[in-house]
Design an enzyme around this catalytic site. Structure first.
Site, PDB file in Angstrom:
ATOM      1  N   GLY A   5       0.749  -1.245  -0.061  1.00  0.00           N
ATOM      2  CA  GLY A   5       0.053  -0.105   0.053  1.00  0.00           C
ATOM      3  C   GLY A   5       0.852   1.361  -0.027  1.00  0.00           C
ATOM      4  O   GLY A   5       1.934   1.120  -0.098  1.00  0.00           O
ATOM      5  N   CYS A   6       0.240   2.301   0.110  1.00  0.00           N
ATOM      6  CA  CYS A   6       0.683   3.748   0.003  1.00  0.00           C
ATOM      7  C   CYS A   6       1.005   4.326   1.224  1.00  0.00           C
ATOM      8  O   CYS A   6       1.445   5.414   1.629  1.00  0.00           O
ATOM      9  CB  CYS A   6       0.155   4.501  -1.249  1.00  0.00           C
ATOM     10  SG  CYS A   6       0.333   4.563  -2.750  1.00  0.00           S
ATOM     11  N   ILE A   7       0.215   3.596   2.491  1.00  0.00           N
ATOM     12  CA  ILE A   7      -0.055   4.258   3.469  1.00  0.00           C
ATOM     13  C   ILE A   7       0.802   3.480   4.458  1.00  0.00           C
ATOM     14  O   ILE A   7       0.586   2.247   4.588  1.00  0.00           O
ATOM     15  CB  ILE A   7      -1.373   4.455   3.857  1.00  0.00           C
ATOM     16  CG1 ILE A   7      -2.416   5.308   3.035  1.00  0.00           C
ATOM     17  CG2 ILE A   7      -1.547   5.013   5.163  1.00  0.00           C
ATOM     18  CD1 ILE A   7      -1.701   7.071   2.982  1.00  0.00           C
TER      19      ILE A   7
END
Lengths: 105, 160
Positions: free
Chosen positions: A103-105
């Protein structure tokens, strides 16, 4: 992908060093991988993160995010960054025997 | 280490957030947070309406712009109906929450706790007659553009 022996167990690791099969993981393997990442001693707080990540992964099939580790795992972001310096999500996932977080988070 | 990129690693970024809509604020926040996740030093400089994201009274109320945004696929006349922006914001926030993207105040706190530094723009503060007390506690200071460049030395600068 390469096969190697860590803490007496033969495991497969990808190019970046993540275990290919989370079931190969043992606590002794975690300690060895941590040393490779310059974390020489796994404290109780490290284990709190590692165990939460493994439990969460077993339950949901997804590697928890930093926010998940904070809100559900009860480890504040500040602590996470000092426990696993320079890339906490990736390092913690690697030590926990999980894959690379996507993910990006 | 990277499959596609150069072997030279980015060590430091400065991200400027200049817009005050939800879609104006989040990309910069995500990039700053992502930088810290990779061990990259990060500074965020909030300027003009981007400062809404660090203002105590405004940061929890950031909304999607539903007017003048062709990618919303909504005629501007519909977008300007009362409640439309709040509705679009609610829908988008719900989807973001599924991806574990936090609401702005929580995100700002997380990014700060991750070691990024947050700065407010001197010119905007003067223009809108604000003081440091208008900002959330995570903001380091109000700085001018010269100081911004000084802080950004040796890194990449990204304007959003």
């Amino acid at each position: 992908m390469a096969t190697e022996t860590i803490a007496g167990v033969s495991v497969e690791r990808n190019e970046e060093g993540f275990l290919v099969n989370p079931d190969d993981w043992t606590e002794e393997i975690a300690k060895e991988i941590a040393k490779e990442l310059d974390i020489n001693e796994l404290t109780d707080l490290h284990w709190k993160v590692i165990n939460f990540m493994r439990e969460s992964f077993a339950e949901k099939g997804q590697i928890p995010t930093i926010r998940g580790i904070k809100n559900s795992g009860g480890v504040p972001t500040k602590d996470l960054y000092s426990l696993f310096p320079n890339g906490p999500a990736k390092k913690a996932a690697m030590i926990a025997g999980l894959g690379k977080p996507q993910g990006c988070i | 280490m990277s499959e596609n990129g150069s072997t030279e690693k980015i060590k430091k970024v400065s991200i400027i957030i200049s817009k005050g809509s939800l879609e104006g604020v989040y990309p910069g926040l995500i990039m700053a947070n992502g930088a810290r996740m990779e061990g990259i030093e990060a500074n965020i400089f909030f300027t003009f309406f981007g400062m809404e994201a660090i203002m105590k009274k405004r940061m929890a109320k950031i909304k999607v712009a539903t007017v003048g945004n062709p990618a919303m696929h909504m005629p501007s006349l519909v977008g300007m109906l009362p409640g439309m922006s709040a509705f679009a914001t609610k829908m988008m926030s719900k989807e973001m929450d599924k991806l574990d993207i936090p609401p702005v105040p929580e995100f700002v706190e997380m990014i700060h706790d991750a070691g990024a530094k947050l700065w407010a723009c001197r010119a905007t503060v003067d223009m809108f007659h604000l003081t440091i007390d208008d900002f959330c506690e995570q903001v380091e200071d109000v700085i001018n553009v010269g100081k911004f460049y000084e802080i950004s030395g040796g890194g990449e600068i990204i304007f959003t």
